[in-house]
Design a protein around this motif. Structure first.
Motif, PDB file in Angstrom:
ATOM      1  N   VAL A 191     -41.080  62.161  -9.710  1.00 20.00           N
ATOM      2  CA  VAL A 191     -39.641  61.904  -9.731  1.00 20.00           C
ATOM      3  C   VAL A 191     -39.196  61.536  -8.317  1.00 20.00           C
ATOM      4  O   VAL A 191     -39.636  62.156  -7.342  1.00 20.00           O
ATOM      5  CB  VAL A 191     -38.875  63.139 -10.244  1.00 20.00           C
ATOM      6  CG1 VAL A 191     -37.370  62.934 -10.113  1.00 20.00           C
ATOM      7  CG2 VAL A 191     -39.254  63.427 -11.687  1.00 20.00           C
TER       8      VAL A 191
ATOM      9  N   TYR B  29     -39.230  66.489 -17.499  1.00 19.31           N
ATOM     10  CA  TYR B  29     -40.032  66.073 -16.347  1.00 19.31           C
ATOM     11  C   TYR B  29     -40.716  67.260 -15.665  1.00 19.31           C
ATOM     12  O   TYR B  29     -41.643  67.068 -14.872  1.00 19.31           O
ATOM     13  CB  TYR B  29     -39.147  65.320 -15.354  1.00 19.31           C
ATOM     14  CG  TYR B  29     -38.508  64.089 -15.955  1.00 19.31           C
ATOM     15  CD1 TYR B  29     -39.234  62.924 -16.150  1.00 19.31           C
ATOM     16  CD2 TYR B  29     -37.175  64.106 -16.355  1.00 19.31           C
ATOM     17  CE1 TYR B  29     -38.647  61.798 -16.719  1.00 19.31           C
ATOM     18  CE2 TYR B  29     -36.579  62.984 -16.921  1.00 19.31           C
ATOM     19  CZ  TYR B  29     -37.319  61.835 -17.107  1.00 19.31           C
ATOM     20  OH  TYR B  29     -36.736  60.725 -17.678  1.00 19.31           O
TER      21      TYR B  29
ATOM     22  N   PRO C 239     -30.373  57.734 -20.715  1.00 16.66           N
ATOM     23  CA  PRO C 239     -31.002  58.848 -21.444  1.00 16.66           C
ATOM     24  C   PRO C 239     -30.769  58.698 -22.944  1.00 16.66           C
ATOM     25  O   PRO C 239     -29.654  58.417 -23.387  1.00 16.66           O
ATOM     26  CB  PRO C 239     -30.268  60.076 -20.895  1.00 16.66           C
ATOM     27  CG  PRO C 239     -29.765  59.661 -19.557  1.00 16.66           C
ATOM     28  CD  PRO C 239     -29.437  58.208 -19.676  1.00 16.66           C
TER      29      PRO C 239
ATOM     30  N   TRP D 279     -26.010  61.065 -15.767  1.00 14.97           N
ATOM     31  CA  TRP D 279     -27.060  61.338 -16.760  1.00 14.97           C
ATOM     32  C   TRP D 279     -26.407  61.928 -18.023  1.00 14.97           C
ATOM     33  O   TRP D 279     -26.204  63.132 -18.150  1.00 14.97           O
ATOM     34  CB  TRP D 279     -28.099  62.301 -16.181  1.00 14.97           C
ATOM     35  CG  TRP D 279     -29.235  62.601 -17.125  1.00 14.97           C
ATOM     36  CD1 TRP D 279     -29.227  63.491 -18.159  1.00 14.97           C
ATOM     37  CD2 TRP D 279     -30.540  62.010 -17.126  1.00 14.97           C
ATOM     38  NE1 TRP D 279     -30.433  63.493 -18.808  1.00 14.97           N
ATOM     39  CE2 TRP D 279     -31.257  62.588 -18.190  1.00 14.97           C
ATOM     40  CE3 TRP D 279     -31.158  61.054 -16.327  1.00 14.97           C
ATOM     41  CZ2 TRP D 279     -32.577  62.249 -18.481  1.00 14.97           C
ATOM     42  CZ3 TRP D 279     -32.470  60.706 -16.617  1.00 14.97           C
ATOM     43  CH2 TRP D 279     -33.166  61.301 -17.672  1.00 14.97           C
TER      44      TRP D 279
ATOM     45  N   ILE E 148     -32.638  60.233 -12.182  1.00 17.32           N
ATOM     46  CA  ILE E 148     -32.529  61.644 -12.582  1.00 17.32           C
ATOM     47  C   ILE E 148     -31.527  62.381 -11.700  1.00 17.32           C
ATOM     48  O   ILE E 148     -30.886  63.346 -12.138  1.00 17.32           O
ATOM     49  CB  ILE E 148     -33.922  62.317 -12.520  1.00 17.32           C
ATOM     50  CG1 ILE E 148     -34.874  61.604 -13.481  1.00 17.32           C
ATOM     51  CG2 ILE E 148     -33.835  63.797 -12.879  1.00 17.32           C
ATOM     52  CD1 ILE E 148     -36.279  62.140 -13.457  1.00 17.32           C
TER      53      ILE E 148
ATOM     54  N   LYS F 181     -33.468  66.454 -18.855  1.00 14.09           N
ATOM     55  CA  LYS F 181     -34.131  66.396 -17.552  1.00 14.09           C
ATOM     56  C   LYS F 181     -35.291  67.380 -17.468  1.00 14.09           C
ATOM     57  O   LYS F 181     -36.237  67.171 -16.698  1.00 14.09           O
ATOM     58  CB  LYS F 181     -33.128  66.704 -16.442  1.00 14.09           C
ATOM     59  CG  LYS F 181     -32.047  65.647 -16.250  1.00 14.09           C
ATOM     60  CD  LYS F 181     -31.158  66.000 -15.059  1.00 14.09           C
ATOM     61  CE  LYS F 181     -30.092  64.954 -14.835  1.00 14.09           C
ATOM     62  NZ  LYS F 181     -29.226  65.264 -13.665  1.00 14.09           N
TER      63      LYS F 181
END
Length: 660
Positions: A410, A399, A340, A437, A432, A396
């Motif tokens: 995803v 998305y 990320p 993350w 994800i 996140k």
């Protein structure tokens, strides 16, 4: 540490001698027995009858012992069969371990036939890489790039020792070897050197027996200018600020001959090169010969053997990857391994806005990549000439707010495999679901990143105290290793004046392979000790998966099944290290033998390279015998551990002539 190793106590020779002594004694006994029996039938004396009586008693005793053992054996089977629960499982484990031990013992106890030194492979095998054969793959029906993929058959080839090319020379020590390599050490033609087309490939000069990667020409400033341009496009002053921006590890796809990574190495940025297998003029082979991280890897139909969220940057400079192909699945794979907040850098004529307007095909390809990158939640930071830089989202929530209908889905939790091993490419966004993350800006900068904090360790179920203890143990181990890796250990020359030999130079090793990397402690200790090395940290597929932790520490590595060939060329590593690997492999379902493993180590090892094995005493003794078959010089070293463990230190000789 004092020097426990001395010339003239080679393990292979000593073991071999013991076996011959055993057979000599057996033959002597047989001759004596035969003589005794013959005398009995030729005489009728009282002494002969007395001898016959003794022989009869001995025979009776043997029969009684056999009957007793047979009864015990069948009694044991009956108990094992009738037992249940823990007793049954424990007995079964003991039986399996016994069979496993007998397997290893059998490999080294069949007499001189088994201990015979391996033969050399044919000359055409000097650059052979198993599992990568485009010609055979095409014949098997693979196409559309899949012929370059890794395809390992189940049938193991005959074990043999790969010889170096006729004019092979020991590589120059780092850092000189980064800029100058011997032509004979790699398979490349003068025409390939002169016709190299990519930015990083052009920076080569052929000088008699050497290839030089430095020059007084202005062209050689290209990589520095290019790196500076990328840094400015990210918003940095120059490439020296990559670490400050959270960029420590870079995956360089189609790396040319590694000049991009060579330049950034001085900035403490670690670049892993991957490229297709090439029979001649290999990008990977030349990059490794320069002492830079590289491995064979095909971006075609399978996921790469790296965990999700592993690299801070993915770089592709004219890497010949069709990012608009495979319905965007190649971009999805690049997104999976990108952390990320990480960066995707693409340099290609396709991205040139003026060129795209002149070429409709390139315009269509560019439009696809740009739109698909947006669906992956990548933000295009800058576009200059042929170079474009995207930044992956750190949130996140991005998305959830994409355009409906065109957004790439995803992955569900079941499909989001954190560490795939050459699985087919996925059509959904992975990583994800991971608890790793964390944006690259929020991670500690290098070198602090190597020491994970308590929160990061908690993700892996580790405690700070245990991790600190492991770190100190490896620092001590590396200190001991270094005292053993003296150039005089296997030398026939007289000892130098002084009480102790001088320690090896810090740069006597460059390319290091850790075959069972655990938490990357060996890698960390080498850097802590100021050694000029990079380490390929391998996590076996047969053991616990600690590869995500290794990447989180700012190191590089790969998943691998050690019953298969490692994806690299022969003569790649100066040092091969394995702690506990033999025990790990020994406890698994047998698909290969220890001899297969040692043959592969020999293929990977450079002439005059070193092997360090740390394992149980019984397995080290087995390994010591097998090292004689490899023609290695080998020494067993006692350890200070309270466990029944030993070290095996080996060196591969430099065979300059091919033997018939």
């Amino acid at each position: 540490m004092s020097r426990p190793l001395h010339r003239g106590v080679s393990s292979g020779e000593r073991f071999s001698g013991d076996i011959h002594d055993f057979w000599d004694r057996s033959q002597l006994k047989e001759r004596t027995d035969n003589g005794f029996v013959s005398d009995f039938f030729n005489t009728g004396t009282l002494r002969s009858r007395h001898n016959f009586t003794l022989l009869f008693l001995k025979f009776s005793l043997v029969v009684i012992i056999i009957l007793a053992l047979s009864g015990s054996f069948w009694w044991t089977i009956s108990i094992t069969t009738l037992s249940r629960g823990r007793i049954f499982r424990g007995e079964r484990r003991l039986q399996e371990q016994l069979v496993s031990d007998l397997w290893d013992i059998g490999e080294i106890s069949l007499g001189s036939a088994t201990l015979k030194e391996l033969e050399f492979c044919p000359q055409e095998s000097e650059n052979y890489v198993p599992c990568f054969n485009a010609t055979e793959n095409l014949a098997l029906g693979f196409s559309k790039g899949e012929e370059h993929d890794r395809h390992c058959g189940k049938k193991l080839s005959k074990n043999c020792l790969v010889l170096a090319p006729a004019n092979y020379k020991i590589p120059l020590r780092w850092p000189t070897g980064k800029d100058v390599i011997w032509v004979a050490n790699v398979k490349i033609t003068a025409q390939q050197v002169l016709s190299s087309g990519s930015l990083t490939k052009r920076m080569m000069m052929l000088e008699e027996e050497q290839i030089s990667f430095r020059s007084a020409s202005l062209m050689f400033d290209g990589v520095e200018d290019y790196s500076h341009q990328i840094a400015e496009m990210i918003g940095l002053r120059n490439e020296s600020n990559f670490l400050q921006a959270g960029v420590r590890t870079i995956l360089d796809i189609g790396c040319g001959y590694g000049s991009f990574g060579a330049h950034l190495f001085s900035k403490q940025v670690l670049t892993m090169c991957i490229a297709n297998y090439e029979a001649s003029g290999s990008q990977v082979q030349l990059t490794l010969e320069r002492g830079l991280p590289a491995m064979i890897g095909s971006f075609a139909s399978k996921q790469l053997p790296y965990p999700s969220l592993s690299f801070d940057m993915v770089h592709c400079a004219r890497c010949e990857i069709d990012w608009d192909g495979k319905e965007g699945n190649l971009l999805i794979e690049a997104d999976r391994i990108l952390r990320p907040g990480g960066y995707f850098v693409w340099t290609s004529p396709v991205t040139n806005s003026q060129g795209s307007h002149r070429n409709k095909e390139n315009q269509n390809r560019w439009n696809f990549v740009r739109n698909f990158a947006e669906s992956l939640c990548w933000d295009m930071l800058s576009q200059q000439d042929e170079t474009v830089v995207w930044k992956k989202t750190s949130k996140k929530s991005c998305y959830d707010f994409r355009k409906s209908g065109s957004a790439t889905p995803v992955c569900s939790k079941g499909r989001d495999v954190e560490s795939p091993y050459y699985r087919p490419l996925q059509s959904c966004i992975g990583g994800i679901q991971s608890c790793r993350w964390i944006s690259i800006e929020q991670r500690p900068t290098w070198p602090s990143r190597a020491e994970l904090n308590s929160n990061e360790l908690a993700v892996y179920g580790l405690h700070s105290e245990d991790f600190a203890e492991d770190t100190q143990n490896w620092i001590s181990a590396v200190r001991n290793y270094w005292s053993l890796l003296s150039p005089l250990i296997f030398s026939d020359h007289p000892k130098r004046p002084g009480d102790e030999d001088p320690p090896p130079p810090y740069n006597m090793l460059r390319n290091v392979l850790d075959m069972n990397a655990h938490f990357g402690g060996f890698n960390s200790a080498l850097l802590e000790g100021g050694k000029s090395v990079w380490v390929m940290n391998v996590v076996p597929t047969s053991g616990p998966n600690s590869l995500p932790l290794i990447f989180d520490r700012g190191f590089v590595g790969v998943l691998h099944d050690w019953c298969e060939a490692f994806p690299t060329y022969p003569r790649t590593y100066d040092l091969v290290h394995a702690e506990g690997l033999l025990s790990l492999q020994n406890g698994q379902k047998r698909r290969c033998t220890m001899l297969d493993l040692f043959s592969e180590i020999d293929r990977l090892l450079r002439p005059e390279g070193w092997v360090i094995l740390h394992d149980t005493s019984s397995l080290i003794e087995t390994a010591r015998a097998l090292s004689a078959m490899m023609k290695w010089e080998a020494r067993v070293v006692e350890t200070e551990s309270t466990h029944d463990e030993k070290l095996l230190i080996c060196q591969k000789p430099f065979f300059k002539k091919q033997l018939n």
